[in-house]
Design an enzyme around this catalytic site. Structure first.
Site, mmCIF file in Angstrom:
data_model
loop_
_atom_site.group_PDB
_atom_site.id
_atom_site.type_symbol
_atom_site.label_atom_id
_atom_site.label_comp_id
_atom_site.label_asym_id
_atom_site.label_seq_id
_atom_site.Cartn_x
_atom_site.Cartn_y
_atom_site.Cartn_z
ATOM 1 N N HIS A 82 2.224 -103.357 47.757
ATOM 2 C CA HIS A 82 3.473 -104.351 47.257
ATOM 3 C C HIS A 82 2.516 -105.590 47.548
ATOM 4 C CE1 HIS A 82 6.873 -102.090 46.960
ATOM 5 N NE2 HIS A 82 6.329 -101.628 45.814
ATOM 6 N N GLU A 84 3.536 -108.692 49.616
ATOM 7 C CA GLU A 84 4.254 -108.484 50.821
ATOM 8 C C GLU A 84 3.078 -107.850 51.584
ATOM 9 O OE1 GLU A 84 8.721 -108.688 48.459
ATOM 10 O OE2 GLU A 84 6.336 -107.676 48.403
ATOM 11 N N CYS A 110 11.083 -105.368 48.924
ATOM 12 C CA CYS A 110 11.503 -103.959 49.315
ATOM 13 C C CYS A 110 11.822 -103.859 50.764
ATOM 14 C CB CYS A 110 10.391 -102.600 48.876
ATOM 15 S SG CYS A 110 9.394 -102.640 49.983
ATOM 16 N N CYS A 113 8.454 -103.365 53.117
ATOM 17 C CA CYS A 113 7.866 -104.416 53.391
ATOM 18 C C CYS A 113 9.573 -105.497 54.348
ATOM 19 C CB CYS A 113 8.541 -105.144 51.787
ATOM 20 S SG CYS A 113 6.770 -104.773 50.324
#
Length: 152
Positions: A82, A84, A110, A113
């Protein structure tokens, strides 16, 4: 004669940069960008996609797409990291502490993260869009990380 130059506010500026970063994404389902900032200085950026030297979804098959897995579920089947996560990893790779930083992201993190954000010591997350993961925002609040939706 003085001229008034219209400049974006800091949140607008960094959210715009996160949107620009997202254009590098190789994800077929959702392009996400993230920017880590402290004291109005950029620490690292990240976008979602496969790890370095790993084939991108655009050149192979997206398992989540093939299995029709809904957004927000079964993250472990995804080839990519992801945005992040990539921003946090870039900061770590280059020795930049993210303690008390702000994360700007095009999408709400999410749950995976969110846990990383909490333990990395990030103080605030500013998002441009929501994501279907209620557990994530609950964890961020419990972890004393402010989360704010930026509208522009």
């Amino acid at each position: 004669m003085k001229r008034n130059v219209k400049r974006p506010g800091w949140d607008e500026y960094f959210v715009s940069l996160a949107r620009l970063v997202s254009t590098r994404s190789t994800c077929l389902r959702r392009k996400v960008g993230a920017v880590l900032v402290r004291d109005r200085k950029i620490l690292a950026t990240g976008y979602n996609g496969a790890p370095s030297n790993i084939e991108h979804c655009g050149t192979t098959v997206c398992v989540r797409e093939k299995l029709r897995i809904p957004s927000g579920e079964r993250h472990e089947l995804c080839r990519g990291l992801h945005a992040e996560q990539n921003a946090l990893l870039q900061a770590a790779l280059h020795g930049a502490s993210v303690k008390n930083a702000t994360l700007y992201s095009t999408t709400q993190p999410c749950i995976i993260c969110a846990k990383m954000i909490i333990n990395a010591g990030i103080k605030e997350v500013i998002i441009a869009g929501k994501y279907p993961d209620k557990m994530s925002s609950k964890f961020l609040r419990q972890g004393k990380v402010k989360i704010r939706l930026h509208r522009n």
